[in-house]
Design an enzyme around this catalytic site. Structure first.
Site, mmCIF file in Angstrom:
data_model
loop_
_atom_site.group_PDB
_atom_site.id
_atom_site.type_symbol
_atom_site.label_atom_id
_atom_site.label_comp_id
_atom_site.label_asym_id
_atom_site.label_seq_id
_atom_site.Cartn_x
_atom_site.Cartn_y
_atom_site.Cartn_z
ATOM 1 N N SER A 1 0.859 -1.185 0.000
ATOM 2 C CA SER A 1 0.000 0.000 0.000
ATOM 3 C C SER A 1 0.889 1.226 0.000
ATOM 4 C CB SER A 1 -0.887 0.014 1.253
ATOM 5 O OG SER A 1 -1.527 1.263 1.426
ATOM 6 N N TYR B 1 -2.630 -0.613 10.293
ATOM 7 C CA TYR B 1 -2.508 -0.782 8.850
ATOM 8 C C TYR B 1 -1.161 -0.256 8.366
ATOM 9 C CZ TYR B 1 -3.945 -0.774 3.933
ATOM 10 O OH TYR B 1 -4.026 -1.019 2.578
ATOM 11 N N LYS C 1 1.748 -2.673 6.726
ATOM 12 C CA LYS C 1 2.060 -2.446 5.317
ATOM 13 C C LYS C 1 3.508 -1.989 5.138
ATOM 14 C CE LYS C 1 -1.795 -3.606 3.279
ATOM 15 N NZ LYS C 1 -1.844 -4.733 2.319
#
Length: 261
Positions: free
Chosen positions: A136, A149, A153
C-alpha cells in the site's frame, strides 16, 4: 515478464484488486489463473469468468498456503507468478486491540512470508519466477487513521525489498504494488458508504491491474497507480520533519471530515 503461458496464483482474488488482476492475467493469455480466497463462492465465480481454478485459502495459516501451492503445482506443473494480494484493514491507534494487531500482522505480512516460503524453492530450481506483493502507499508513507494498517504495510514493503535483494539475481523478479485509494470494498465498505480522505483520487481495480501488467513487463519493483505517491515519498526522504508536519495536517483534516465539520 509476459503473462502469456504463465501459471498465476492470486490470493485475495475474489474481489477488488485481486479479481481485476485475475481477469487481466487471463486476458494476457495466462495458461492458468488460480483464484485463492476465504470467500469460496466468490472465488469460484471469478475463476469461472477466467477459466481458472478456485481454491479456498486462509492465507494467515501457513499450512493452507503450502497446500495451495502444492495443489496448483500438481494441477499445472508449476507456479510462475505468485500474487500475494490478500489484505485486511482496520482503523485505530494505540487503542487498537491486540487481536486486531495480530490479525493484520498475519494477513498483511506473514501471508507474504508463507507464500514466498512455499513457492521460492521451485522458482530457484527453474531459475525464474515472479513475486507480486500487494502492499500500500501506506507502507511507503503512513496512514493517519490507522497505526495497525500503516505498520503492517510498512513491513510488507520491507519484505518485498528483501526478497528482491536476496533473489533478484537468481532469476526471481519482485514487484511491490503500493496503491493509494482504490474503489474496493476495503476502502468503500460493503455497502459503499464509508467515508475516507483516500476517496478523493481513487483508482479503479482495473486501472491498478493495467499498471501491474505494465510494471511486470518492465520488471519494475515499485508499482504506483497513483504517481503522486512517488512525489510524496521523495518529499519524505528529502525533509522528514516537513513531511511529518504535513501528515499531521492531513490527520487533522481527516478528523474534521469524519466529524462533519
Amino acid at each position: 515478464m509476459e503473462m502469456k503461458g504463465k501459471v498465476v496464483v492470486v490470493t485475495g482474488g475474489a474481489s477488488g484488486i485481486g479479481a481485476a488482476l485475475a481477469r487481466r492475467f487471463a486476458q494476457e493469455g495466462a495458461a492458468g489463473v488460480v483464484v485463492a480466497d476465504l470467500d469460496e463462492a466468490q472465488a469460484q465465480a471469478v475463476a469461472a469468468q477466467v477459466g481458472g481454478l478456485a481454491v479456498r485459502t486462509d492465507v494467515s495459516i501457513e499450512a493452507e498456503v503450502q497446500a495451495l501451492i502444492g495443489r496448483v503445482t500438481a494441477h499445472y506443473g508449476r507456479v510462475d507468478v505468485l500474487c500475494s494480494n490478500a489484505g485486511v484493514a482496520t482503523g485505530g491507534g494505540l487503542q487498537a486491540s491486540n487481536a486486531d494487531w495480530q490479525r493484520l500482522w498475519e494477513v498483511n505480512l506473514m501471508a507474504h512470508v508463507y507464500g514466498a516460503r512455499a513457492v521460492v524453492p521451485q522458482m530457484l530450481r527453474r531459475g525464474e519466477g515472479y513475486l507480486l506483493q500487494t502492499a500500500s502507499a501506506a507502507g511507503l508513507l503512513s496512514h493517519p487513521e490507522s497505526a495497525v494498517y500503516a505498520v503492517t504495510k510498512h513491513a510488507a514493503v520491507a519484505l518485498a525489498e528483501w526478497l528482491s535483494i536476496q533473489y533478484g539475481d537468481k532469476g526471481i523478479r519482485v514487484s511491490c504494488l503500493c496503491p493509494q485509494g482504490v474503489r474496493t470494498p476495503m476502502l468503500m465498505g460493503k455497502e459503499g458508504d464509508r467515508k475516507s480522505f483516500l476517496q478523493e483520487n481513487m483508482a479503479t481495480p482495473e486501472q491498478v491491474a493495467d499498471d501491474v501488467i505494465e510494471a511486470m513487463r518492465d520488471e519494475r519493483f515499485l508499482v504506483l497507480p497513483h504517481p503522486e505517491v512517488l512525489d510524496y515519498l521523495r518529499g519524505k526522504t528529502a525533509d522528514v520533519e516537513r513531511w511529518l508536519g504535513g501528515m499531521r495536517k492531513l490527520r487533522a483534516r481527516s478528523e474534521r471530515a469524519r466529524q462533519g465539520s
